[in-house]
Design a protein around this motif. Structure first.
Motif, PDB file in Angstrom:
ATOM      1  N   LEU A  27       0.859  -1.193   0.000  1.00 29.49           N
ATOM      2  CA  LEU A  27       0.000   0.000   0.000  1.00 29.49           C
ATOM      3  C   LEU A  27       0.887   1.231   0.000  1.00 29.49           C
ATOM      4  CD1 LEU A  27      -3.136   0.559   0.227  1.00 29.49           C
ATOM      5  CD2 LEU A  27      -2.679   1.163   2.605  1.00 29.49           C
ATOM      6  N   ILE A  28       0.580   2.177  -0.886  1.00 29.45           N
ATOM      7  CA  ILE A  28       1.387   3.412  -0.956  1.00 29.45           C
ATOM      8  C   ILE A  28       0.497   4.581  -0.551  1.00 29.45           C
ATOM      9  CG2 ILE A  28       2.641   4.959  -2.490  1.00 29.45           C
ATOM     10  CD1 ILE A  28       3.312   2.517  -4.211  1.00 29.45           C
ATOM     11  N   LEU A  29       1.000   5.389   0.382  1.00 28.82           N
ATOM     12  CA  LEU A  29       0.246   6.582   0.832  1.00 28.82           C
ATOM     13  C   LEU A  29       0.890   7.840   0.268  1.00 28.82           C
ATOM     14  CD1 LEU A  29      -0.355   5.908   4.652  1.00 28.82           C
ATOM     15  CD2 LEU A  29      -1.727   5.193   2.713  1.00 28.82           C
ATOM     16  N   GLY A  30       0.066   8.672  -0.355  1.00 31.46           N
ATOM     17  CA  GLY A  30       0.565   9.966  -0.829  1.00 31.46           C
ATOM     18  C   GLY A  30       0.683  10.928   0.345  1.00 31.46           C
ATOM     19  N   LYS A  31       1.495  11.975   0.148  1.00 30.37           N
ATOM     20  CA  LYS A  31       1.764  12.911   1.243  1.00 30.37           C
ATOM     21  C   LYS A  31       0.514  13.657   1.689  1.00 30.37           C
ATOM     22  CE  LYS A  31       6.527  14.374   1.484  1.00 30.37           C
ATOM     23  NZ  LYS A  31       7.360  13.286   1.085  1.00 30.37           N
ATOM     24  N   LYS A  32      -0.431  13.837   0.752  1.00 26.42           N
ATOM     25  CA  LYS A  32      -1.620  14.608   1.129  1.00 26.42           C
ATOM     26  C   LYS A  32      -2.885  13.768   1.053  1.00 26.42           C
ATOM     27  CE  LYS A  32       0.490  18.957   0.075  1.00 26.42           C
ATOM     28  NZ  LYS A  32       0.317  20.364   0.060  1.00 26.42           N
ATOM     29  N   CYS A  33      -2.743  12.480   1.184  1.00 21.55           N
ATOM     30  CA  CYS A  33      -3.942  11.633   1.156  1.00 21.55           C
ATOM     31  C   CYS A  33      -4.674  11.764   2.488  1.00 21.55           C
ATOM     32  CB  CYS A  33      -3.554  10.187   0.877  1.00 21.55           C
ATOM     33  SG  CYS A  33      -2.717   9.404   2.259  1.00 21.55           S
ATOM     34  N   PRO A  34      -5.948  11.409   2.538  1.00 19.37           N
ATOM     35  CA  PRO A  34      -6.726  11.616   3.763  1.00 19.37           C
ATOM     36  C   PRO A  34      -6.181  10.849   4.971  1.00 19.37           C
ATOM     37  CG  PRO A  34      -8.186  11.209   1.912  1.00 19.37           C
ATOM     38  CD  PRO A  34      -6.812  10.936   1.434  1.00 19.37           C
ATOM     39  N   GLN A  35      -5.693   9.654   4.745  1.00 22.62           N
ATOM     40  CA  GLN A  35      -5.228   8.861   5.893  1.00 22.62           C
ATOM     41  C   GLN A  35      -3.704   8.905   5.960  1.00 22.62           C
ATOM     42  OE1 GLN A  35      -7.801   7.687   3.854  1.00 22.62           O
ATOM     43  NE2 GLN A  35      -9.227   8.245   5.491  1.00 22.62           N
ATOM     44  N   GLY A  36      -3.212   9.149   7.160  1.00 30.88           N
ATOM     45  CA  GLY A  36      -1.762   9.175   7.352  1.00 30.88           C
ATOM     46  C   GLY A  36      -1.258   7.833   7.848  1.00 30.88           C
ATOM     47  N   LYS A  37       0.035   7.724   7.994  1.00 32.03           N
ATOM     48  CA  LYS A  37       0.641   6.423   8.294  1.00 32.03           C
ATOM     49  C   LYS A  37       0.209   5.875   9.634  1.00 32.03           C
ATOM     50  CE  LYS A  37       5.010   7.638  10.439  1.00 32.03           C
ATOM     51  NZ  LYS A  37       5.761   8.797  10.302  1.00 32.03           N
ATOM     52  N   HIS A  38       0.047   6.757  10.648  1.00 34.74           N
ATOM     53  CA  HIS A  38      -0.321   6.257  11.974  1.00 34.74           C
ATOM     54  C   HIS A  38      -1.722   5.668  11.949  1.00 34.74           C
ATOM     55  CE1 HIS A  38       2.959   8.962  13.327  1.00 34.74           C
ATOM     56  NE2 HIS A  38       3.155   7.983  14.179  1.00 34.74           N
ATOM     57  N   GLY A  39      -2.636   6.386  11.305  1.00 29.15           N
ATOM     58  CA  GLY A  39      -4.019   5.922  11.243  1.00 29.15           C
ATOM     59  C   GLY A  39      -4.114   4.603  10.487  1.00 29.15           C
ATOM     60  N   VAL A  40      -3.452   4.524   9.337  1.00 28.81           N
ATOM     61  CA  VAL A  40      -3.511   3.301   8.517  1.00 28.81           C
ATOM     62  C   VAL A  40      -2.849   2.146   9.263  1.00 28.81           C
ATOM     63  CG1 VAL A  40      -2.672   2.233   6.397  1.00 28.81           C
ATOM     64  CG2 VAL A  40      -3.604   4.553   6.348  1.00 28.81           C
ATOM     65  N   PHE A  41      -1.719   2.440   9.876  1.00 26.70           N
ATOM     66  CA  PHE A  41      -0.989   1.381  10.588  1.00 26.70           C
ATOM     67  C   PHE A  41      -1.831   0.816  11.726  1.00 26.70           C
ATOM     68  CE2 PHE A  41       2.592  -1.044  11.767  1.00 26.70           C
ATOM     69  CZ  PHE A  41       2.658  -1.055  13.150  1.00 26.70           C
ATOM     70  N   LYS A  42      -2.434   1.723  12.477  1.00 27.75           N
ATOM     71  CA  LYS A  42      -3.273   1.268  13.602  1.00 27.75           C
ATOM     72  C   LYS A  42      -4.414   0.391  13.102  1.00 27.75           C
ATOM     73  CE  LYS A  42      -2.076   3.211  17.659  1.00 27.75           C
ATOM     74  NZ  LYS A  42      -1.995   2.561  18.949  1.00 27.75           N
ATOM     75  N   SER A  43      -5.015   0.822  11.981  1.00 26.25           N
ATOM     76  CA  SER A  43      -6.159   0.048  11.439  1.00 26.25           C
ATOM     77  C   SER A  43      -5.693  -1.339  11.020  1.00 26.25           C
ATOM     78  CB  SER A  43      -6.753   0.741  10.217  1.00 26.25           C
ATOM     79  OG  SER A  43      -6.885   2.086  10.429  1.00 26.25           O
ATOM     80  N   ILE A  44      -4.588  -1.370  10.290  1.00 28.56           N
ATOM     81  CA  ILE A  44      -4.079  -2.661   9.807  1.00 28.56           C
ATOM     82  C   ILE A  44      -3.700  -3.551  10.976  1.00 28.56           C
ATOM     83  CG2 ILE A  44      -2.237  -3.784   8.516  1.00 28.56           C
ATOM     84  CD1 ILE A  44      -2.114  -1.307   6.756  1.00 28.56           C
ATOM     85  N   GLU A  45      -3.083  -2.965  11.966  1.00 31.20           N
ATOM     86  CA  GLU A  45      -2.662  -3.755  13.128  1.00 31.20           C
ATOM     87  C   GLU A  45      -3.856  -4.329  13.874  1.00 31.20           C
ATOM     88  OE1 GLU A  45       0.855  -4.504  12.745  1.00 31.20           O
ATOM     89  OE2 GLU A  45       0.435  -4.684  14.888  1.00 31.20           O
TER      90      GLU A  45
END
Lengths: 117, 363
Positions: A27-45
């Motif tokens: 999964l690749i996150l753009g710098k200005k996408c709605p979800q940031g790395k912490h939010g996505v990581f927490k969800s995936i975890e």
């Protein structure tokens, strides 16, 4: 005599199986996408603990890359990131989240050895 | 100014996983928000510019890296860190532990105020230095010019006229020489005191009347070439009273207090010099004060212009060579003395020198 009108509706309905998270490999996150790395990581975890690794990227548009550990088992992360930088990043906008299917097949030219006696 | 003095402990804070939409208004009000997690650990600082560069949904995702202030950072380094980071507040750490927040405005105000204060001090110091040098130059030139002037007169006299030379001429030359030497001694002593060098005191017994007479003669000579019509009135109720101390220091202190006083009064004013025994004669208090009382001619030393054939080319010594009270106190410290200054709304003032009193020492 009172006029009675029947109300009807129609909807287009379809369904399919989904799995969470909605990506399997990368999964690749753009710098200005709605979800940031912490939010996505927490969800995936919460969904599938310890299955993904997070890599912060130094790129103009890409912020973070999540790579499934199954993929990392087969190929080094630097090699994967190099491929992504050359082949995928140029197509990523800052506001996008990109799902990458990365199906790896490994070939051996020849496999030789001796039969056990 | 220590950095710890400016640390803010009460700052606006939020949890890391709050949605940006819910804290938008709070961020607008406070300009920054400190992200602290449920274990009270510092996570970072969120600013409006963070949300623009990283428009994610969670507060912790929007945060950007910022500089960290350490308690032993210097002020130039501090300002440099604020310059590098577009944030109005930065976290302060000591030994890896988060202490609080330092706001940019607070530190800039304090530095500015300190700089204003330094600038004023420097201006005052420069002004004092300039005045001191100007006054010092007068004090050196005055006696030298007197000596040179009178010696020229004497040298131009014929051998017949030499016999008729008034003793006063020789007396003036002698006293001017002593005055010059005294000024140089004062300057050397001032340098020693200011440099912290140990200055010796030499105790002796003298009658107070003698001290007063010396001062009176000095100021009489000095006034010959000034336009100062200030009157000095020495009040001594007991002309046989003695004092055992460093007489030179007492004269030095009284000289400077009188000099300072002359500077601060109008022409024609009277300055009184007197003393009182206090604390059951354990201490003596010398006072130099201005007074509006009328004094009879025979009671005072009238310092006014006397007819003289010697002309001077320098200005009035209204602002005579004087030591500030701080330096006079340093001299007073040598004899366990204390200098005080009092004034009232009518511009009446009193300088006091209070010191231990011993009449004499039996040898």
């Amino acid at each position: 005599m009172e006029e009675q009108s029947d109300r009807k509706f129609s909807a287009q309905l379809s369904f399919e199986e989904v799995r969470l998270p909605p990506f399997e490999d990368i999964l690749i996150l753009g710098k200005k996408c709605p979800q940031g790395k912490h939010g996505v990581f927490k969800s995936i975890e919460f969904l599938i603990p310890n299955e993904f690794e997070v890599f912060e990227i130094n790129d103009e548009f890409v912020e973070t890359v999540f790579i499934n550990n199954r993929v990392l088992k087969k190929m080094e992360k630097d090699e994967i990131l190099k491929i992504l930088k050359e082949k995928v990043f140029p197509y990523v906008s800052a506001s996008e989240i990109i799902k990458v299917d990365f199906k790896l097949r490994i070939y051996y030219d020849s496999v030789g050895g001796e039969f056990a006696k | 100014m220590k950095i710890e003095d400016f640390i803010l402990f009460d700052y606006p804070k939020i949890m890391p996983y709050v949605g940006i939409l819910s804290i938008e208004n709070k961020l607008k009000e406070n300009e920054y928000l400190v992200i602290i997690d449920e274990n009270n650990n510092f996570q970072g600082i969120l600013t409006s510019s963070d949300i623009i560069s990283r428009p994610h949904k969670l507060a912790i995702d929007c945060m950007t890296d910022k500089e960290i202030i350490l308690t032993d950072d210097t002020y130039p380094l501090l300002l440099d860190k604020f310059k590098k980071t577009p944030s109005v507040a930065l976290p302060v750490f000591k030994d890896g532990k988060f202490l609080g927040i330092l706001e940019k405005n607070t530190i800039i105000q304090k530095i500015k105020s300190k700089m204003d204060s330094f600038q004023k001090e420097a201006e005052i110091s420069q002004s004092i230095k300039t005045e001191f040098l100007n006054n010092f130059s007068h004090e050196l030139r005055t006696p030298l010019n007197q000596i040179i002037g009178f010696m020229n007169i004497i040298s131009e006299l014929s051998s017949d006229d030499l016999d008729k030379v008034d003793d006063q001429y020789y007396s003036i030359v002698k006293k001017s020489s002593e005055q010059f030497l005294g000024t140089m001694d004062d300057l050397i002593e001032l340098s020693r005191i200011n440099s912290g060098e140990e200055v010796q005191i030499f105790k002796d017994c003298s009658i107070i009347e003698s001290i007063f007479n010396n001062l009176s003669e000095y100021f009489e000579i000095k006034a010959q070439y000034t336009n100062n019509k200030t009157k000095l009135h020495f009040i001594n109720p007991d002309k046989t009273r003695t004092i055992y101390s460093d007489i030179k220091r007492i004269k030095q202190i009284l000289f400077h207090l009188i000099n300072n006083s002359i500077k601060h009064v109008n022409e024609g004013s009277v300055i009184e010099i007197c003393y009182t025994l206090i604390n059951e004669e354990q201490n003596i208090c010398f006072q130099v004060r201005n007074s509006e009382k009328l004094i009879l001619d025979s009671d005072y030393t009238n310092i006014k212009i006397k007819d003289s054939k010697i002309s001077t080319s320098y200005n009035s010594l209204q602002n005579g060579f004087d030591f500030g009270l701080g330096i006079i106190q340093k001299i007073a410290d040598l004899i366990n003395g204390k200098i005080t200054f009092e004034t009232d709304s009518n511009n009446n003032f009193t300088y006091s020198l209070e010191m231990p009193y011993i009449a004499e020492v039996m040898k």
